[in-house]
Design a protein around this motif. Structure first.
Motif, PDB file in Angstrom:
ATOM      1  N   LEU A  39       4.806   1.992   4.868  1.00 56.88           N
ATOM      2  CA  LEU A  39       3.495   1.734   5.928  1.00 56.88           C
ATOM      3  C   LEU A  39       3.398   0.239   6.413  1.00 56.88           C
ATOM      4  O   LEU A  39       2.574   0.129   7.139  1.00 56.88           O
ATOM      5  CB  LEU A  39       2.410   1.840   4.657  1.00 56.88           C
ATOM      6  N   ALA A  40       4.072  -0.589   6.140  1.00 59.64           N
ATOM      7  CA  ALA A  40       4.133  -1.915   6.746  1.00 59.64           C
ATOM      8  C   ALA A  40       4.227  -2.063   8.143  1.00 59.64           C
ATOM      9  O   ALA A  40       3.806  -2.913   8.787  1.00 59.64           O
ATOM     10  CB  ALA A  40       5.228  -2.850   5.885  1.00 59.64           C
ATOM     11  N   ASP A  41       4.852  -1.167   8.837  1.00 60.43           N
ATOM     12  CA  ASP A  41       4.977  -0.970  10.255  1.00 60.43           C
ATOM     13  C   ASP A  41       4.067   0.196  10.784  1.00 60.43           C
ATOM     14  O   ASP A  41       4.298   0.740  11.952  1.00 60.43           O
ATOM     15  CB  ASP A  41       6.373  -0.774  10.481  1.00 60.43           C
ATOM     16  N   ASP A  42       3.217   0.553  10.151  1.00 54.96           N
ATOM     17  CA  ASP A  42       2.234   1.814  10.417  1.00 54.96           C
ATOM     18  C   ASP A  42       1.868   1.535  11.660  1.00 54.96           C
ATOM     19  O   ASP A  42       1.176   0.292  11.913  1.00 54.96           O
ATOM     20  CB  ASP A  42       1.255   2.245   9.276  1.00 54.96           C
ATOM     21  N   PRO A  43       1.702   2.400  12.817  1.00 52.82           N
ATOM     22  CA  PRO A  43       0.781   2.138  14.036  1.00 52.82           C
ATOM     23  C   PRO A  43      -0.709   1.767  13.685  1.00 52.82           C
ATOM     24  O   PRO A  43      -1.236   1.089  14.540  1.00 52.82           O
ATOM     25  CB  PRO A  43       1.160   3.282  14.959  1.00 52.82           C
ATOM     26  N   ASN A  44      -1.153   2.174  12.842  1.00 50.76           N
ATOM     27  CA  ASN A  44      -2.602   2.266  12.236  1.00 50.76           C
ATOM     28  C   ASN A  44      -2.883   0.833  11.744  1.00 50.76           C
ATOM     29  O   ASN A  44      -2.583   0.555  10.556  1.00 50.76           O
ATOM     30  CB  ASN A  44      -3.001   3.300  11.557  1.00 50.76           C
ATOM     31  N   PRO A  45      -3.665  -0.230  12.364  1.00 52.52           N
ATOM     32  CA  PRO A  45      -3.880  -1.423  11.713  1.00 52.52           C
ATOM     33  C   PRO A  45      -4.703  -1.360  10.411  1.00 52.52           C
ATOM     34  O   PRO A  45      -4.519  -2.236   9.523  1.00 52.52           O
ATOM     35  CB  PRO A  45      -4.737  -2.264  12.861  1.00 52.52           C
ATOM     36  N   ALA A  46      -5.644  -0.224  10.458  1.00 52.88           N
ATOM     37  CA  ALA A  46      -6.273  -0.107   8.832  1.00 52.88           C
ATOM     38  C   ALA A  46      -5.547   0.027   8.102  1.00 52.88           C
ATOM     39  O   ALA A  46      -5.517  -0.284   6.938  1.00 52.88           O
ATOM     40  CB  ALA A  46      -7.559   0.725   9.180  1.00 52.88           C
ATOM     41  N   ILE A  47      -4.457   0.822   8.111  1.00 48.05           N
ATOM     42  CA  ILE A  47      -3.567   1.227   7.036  1.00 48.05           C
ATOM     43  C   ILE A  47      -2.749   0.068   6.670  1.00 48.05           C
ATOM     44  O   ILE A  47      -2.612  -0.271   5.520  1.00 48.05           O
ATOM     45  CB  ILE A  47      -2.792   2.400   7.615  1.00 48.05           C
ATOM     46  N   ARG A  48      -2.177  -0.469   7.606  1.00 42.55           N
ATOM     47  CA  ARG A  48      -1.432  -1.838   7.194  1.00 42.55           C
ATOM     48  C   ARG A  48      -2.391  -3.049   6.504  1.00 42.55           C
ATOM     49  O   ARG A  48      -2.024  -3.670   5.405  1.00 42.55           O
ATOM     50  CB  ARG A  48      -1.175  -2.564   8.635  1.00 42.55           C
ATOM     51  N   ALA A  49      -3.738  -2.965   6.951  1.00 43.30           N
ATOM     52  CA  ALA A  49      -4.583  -3.996   6.364  1.00 43.30           C
ATOM     53  C   ALA A  49      -4.800  -3.587   4.841  1.00 43.30           C
ATOM     54  O   ALA A  49      -4.933  -4.440   4.009  1.00 43.30           O
ATOM     55  CB  ALA A  49      -5.857  -4.058   7.009  1.00 43.30           C
ATOM     56  N   ASN A  50      -4.761  -2.293   4.447  1.00 41.78           N
ATOM     57  CA  ASN A  50      -4.878  -1.723   3.058  1.00 41.78           C
ATOM     58  C   ASN A  50      -3.777  -2.358   2.288  1.00 41.78           C
ATOM     59  O   ASN A  50      -4.076  -2.575   0.871  1.00 41.78           O
ATOM     60  CB  ASN A  50      -5.054  -0.421   3.082  1.00 41.78           C
ATOM     61  N   LEU A  51      -2.612  -2.606   2.804  1.00 45.99           N
ATOM     62  CA  LEU A  51      -1.582  -2.988   1.958  1.00 45.99           C
ATOM     63  C   LEU A  51      -1.706  -4.400   1.571  1.00 45.99           C
ATOM     64  O   LEU A  51      -1.157  -4.977   0.493  1.00 45.99           O
ATOM     65  CB  LEU A  51      -0.323  -3.009   2.698  1.00 45.99           C
ATOM     66  N   LEU A  52      -2.533  -5.142   2.399  1.00 50.48           N
ATOM     67  CA  LEU A  52      -2.924  -6.558   1.635  1.00 50.48           C
ATOM     68  C   LEU A  52      -3.635  -6.673   0.460  1.00 50.48           C
ATOM     69  O   LEU A  52      -3.805  -7.861  -0.067  1.00 50.48           O
ATOM     70  CB  LEU A  52      -3.616  -7.340   2.972  1.00 50.48           C
ATOM     71  N   VAL A  53      -4.261  -5.818   0.069  1.00 56.57           N
ATOM     72  CA  VAL A  53      -5.290  -5.821  -1.135  1.00 56.57           C
ATOM     73  C   VAL A  53      -4.577  -4.758  -2.211  1.00 56.57           C
ATOM     74  O   VAL A  53      -5.389  -4.466  -3.324  1.00 56.57           O
ATOM     75  CB  VAL A  53      -6.546  -5.764  -0.894  1.00 56.57           C
ATOM     76  N   HIS A  54      -3.469  -4.060  -1.881  1.00 54.57           N
ATOM     77  CA  HIS A  54      -2.680  -3.044  -2.740  1.00 54.57           C
ATOM     78  C   HIS A  54      -2.205  -3.751  -3.928  1.00 54.57           C
ATOM     79  O   HIS A  54      -1.624  -4.873  -3.620  1.00 54.57           O
ATOM     80  CB  HIS A  54      -1.965  -2.011  -1.982  1.00 54.57           C
ATOM     81  N   ARG A  62       3.127  -8.140   1.800  1.00 51.09           N
ATOM     82  CA  ARG A  62       1.675  -8.671   2.257  1.00 51.09           C
ATOM     83  C   ARG A  62       2.007  -9.925   3.211  1.00 51.09           C
ATOM     84  O   ARG A  62       1.346  -9.801   4.278  1.00 51.09           O
ATOM     85  CB  ARG A  62       0.805  -9.174   1.020  1.00 51.09           C
ATOM     86  N   TYR A  63       2.585 -10.582   3.066  1.00 52.56           N
ATOM     87  CA  TYR A  63       2.776 -11.819   3.883  1.00 52.56           C
ATOM     88  C   TYR A  63       3.316 -11.327   5.491  1.00 52.56           C
ATOM     89  O   TYR A  63       2.783 -11.497   6.466  1.00 52.56           O
ATOM     90  CB  TYR A  63       3.880 -12.752   3.677  1.00 52.56           C
ATOM     91  N   GLN A  64       4.263 -10.274   5.346  1.00 52.28           N
ATOM     92  CA  GLN A  64       4.806  -9.878   6.750  1.00 52.28           C
ATOM     93  C   GLN A  64       3.653  -8.885   7.234  1.00 52.28           C
ATOM     94  O   GLN A  64       3.591  -8.946   8.718  1.00 52.28           O
ATOM     95  CB  GLN A  64       5.808  -8.804   6.310  1.00 52.28           C
ATOM     96  N   VAL A  65       3.003  -8.136   6.607  1.00 54.57           N
ATOM     97  CA  VAL A  65       1.988  -7.347   7.043  1.00 54.57           C
ATOM     98  C   VAL A  65       0.749  -8.180   7.822  1.00 54.57           C
ATOM     99  O   VAL A  65       0.367  -8.083   8.979  1.00 54.57           O
ATOM    100  CB  VAL A  65       1.245  -6.428   6.186  1.00 54.57           C
TER     101      VAL A  65
END
Length: 101
Positions: A39-54, A62-65
């Protein structure tokens, strides 16, 4: 209690064309790190942002995202800007902005 997802099931969900399915996976505490990496390269920024707190997202992911979202926002992507604004208000205690050791 949330049942653990198998790696193959989680990978299939990470590739689902439906944003809602991928978003649910990005917030599922049972999602394995391998699926989160997809999901780190997902086109939806909201999905990528969720990874930052997962809780299962490794620091380097998290750093890459976070770096990707910042670059997208700097290029004028309003959704990426909104995702970063959401992070400022999140109270998860995770620090997505630190470079991994």
């Amino acid at each position: 209690m949330t049942e653990p997802l198998s790696a193959s099931d989680a990978a299939a969900l990470a590739r689902d064309p439906d944003d809602a399915v991928r978003e649910a996976l990005s917030t599922n505490p049972a999602a394995p790190a391998g699926a989160l990496a997809l999901l780190a390269d997902d086109p939806n920024p909201a999905i990528r942002a969720n990874l930052l707190v997962h809780p299962n997202a490794p620091a380097d992911l998290r750093y890459q995202v976070h770096a990707g979202l910042r670059a997208d926002a700097a290029a004028g992507d309003r959704e990426a800007e909104n995702a970063l604004a959401w992070l400022r208000y999140d109270r998860s205690g995770r620090n997505a902005c630190d470079r991994p050791a």
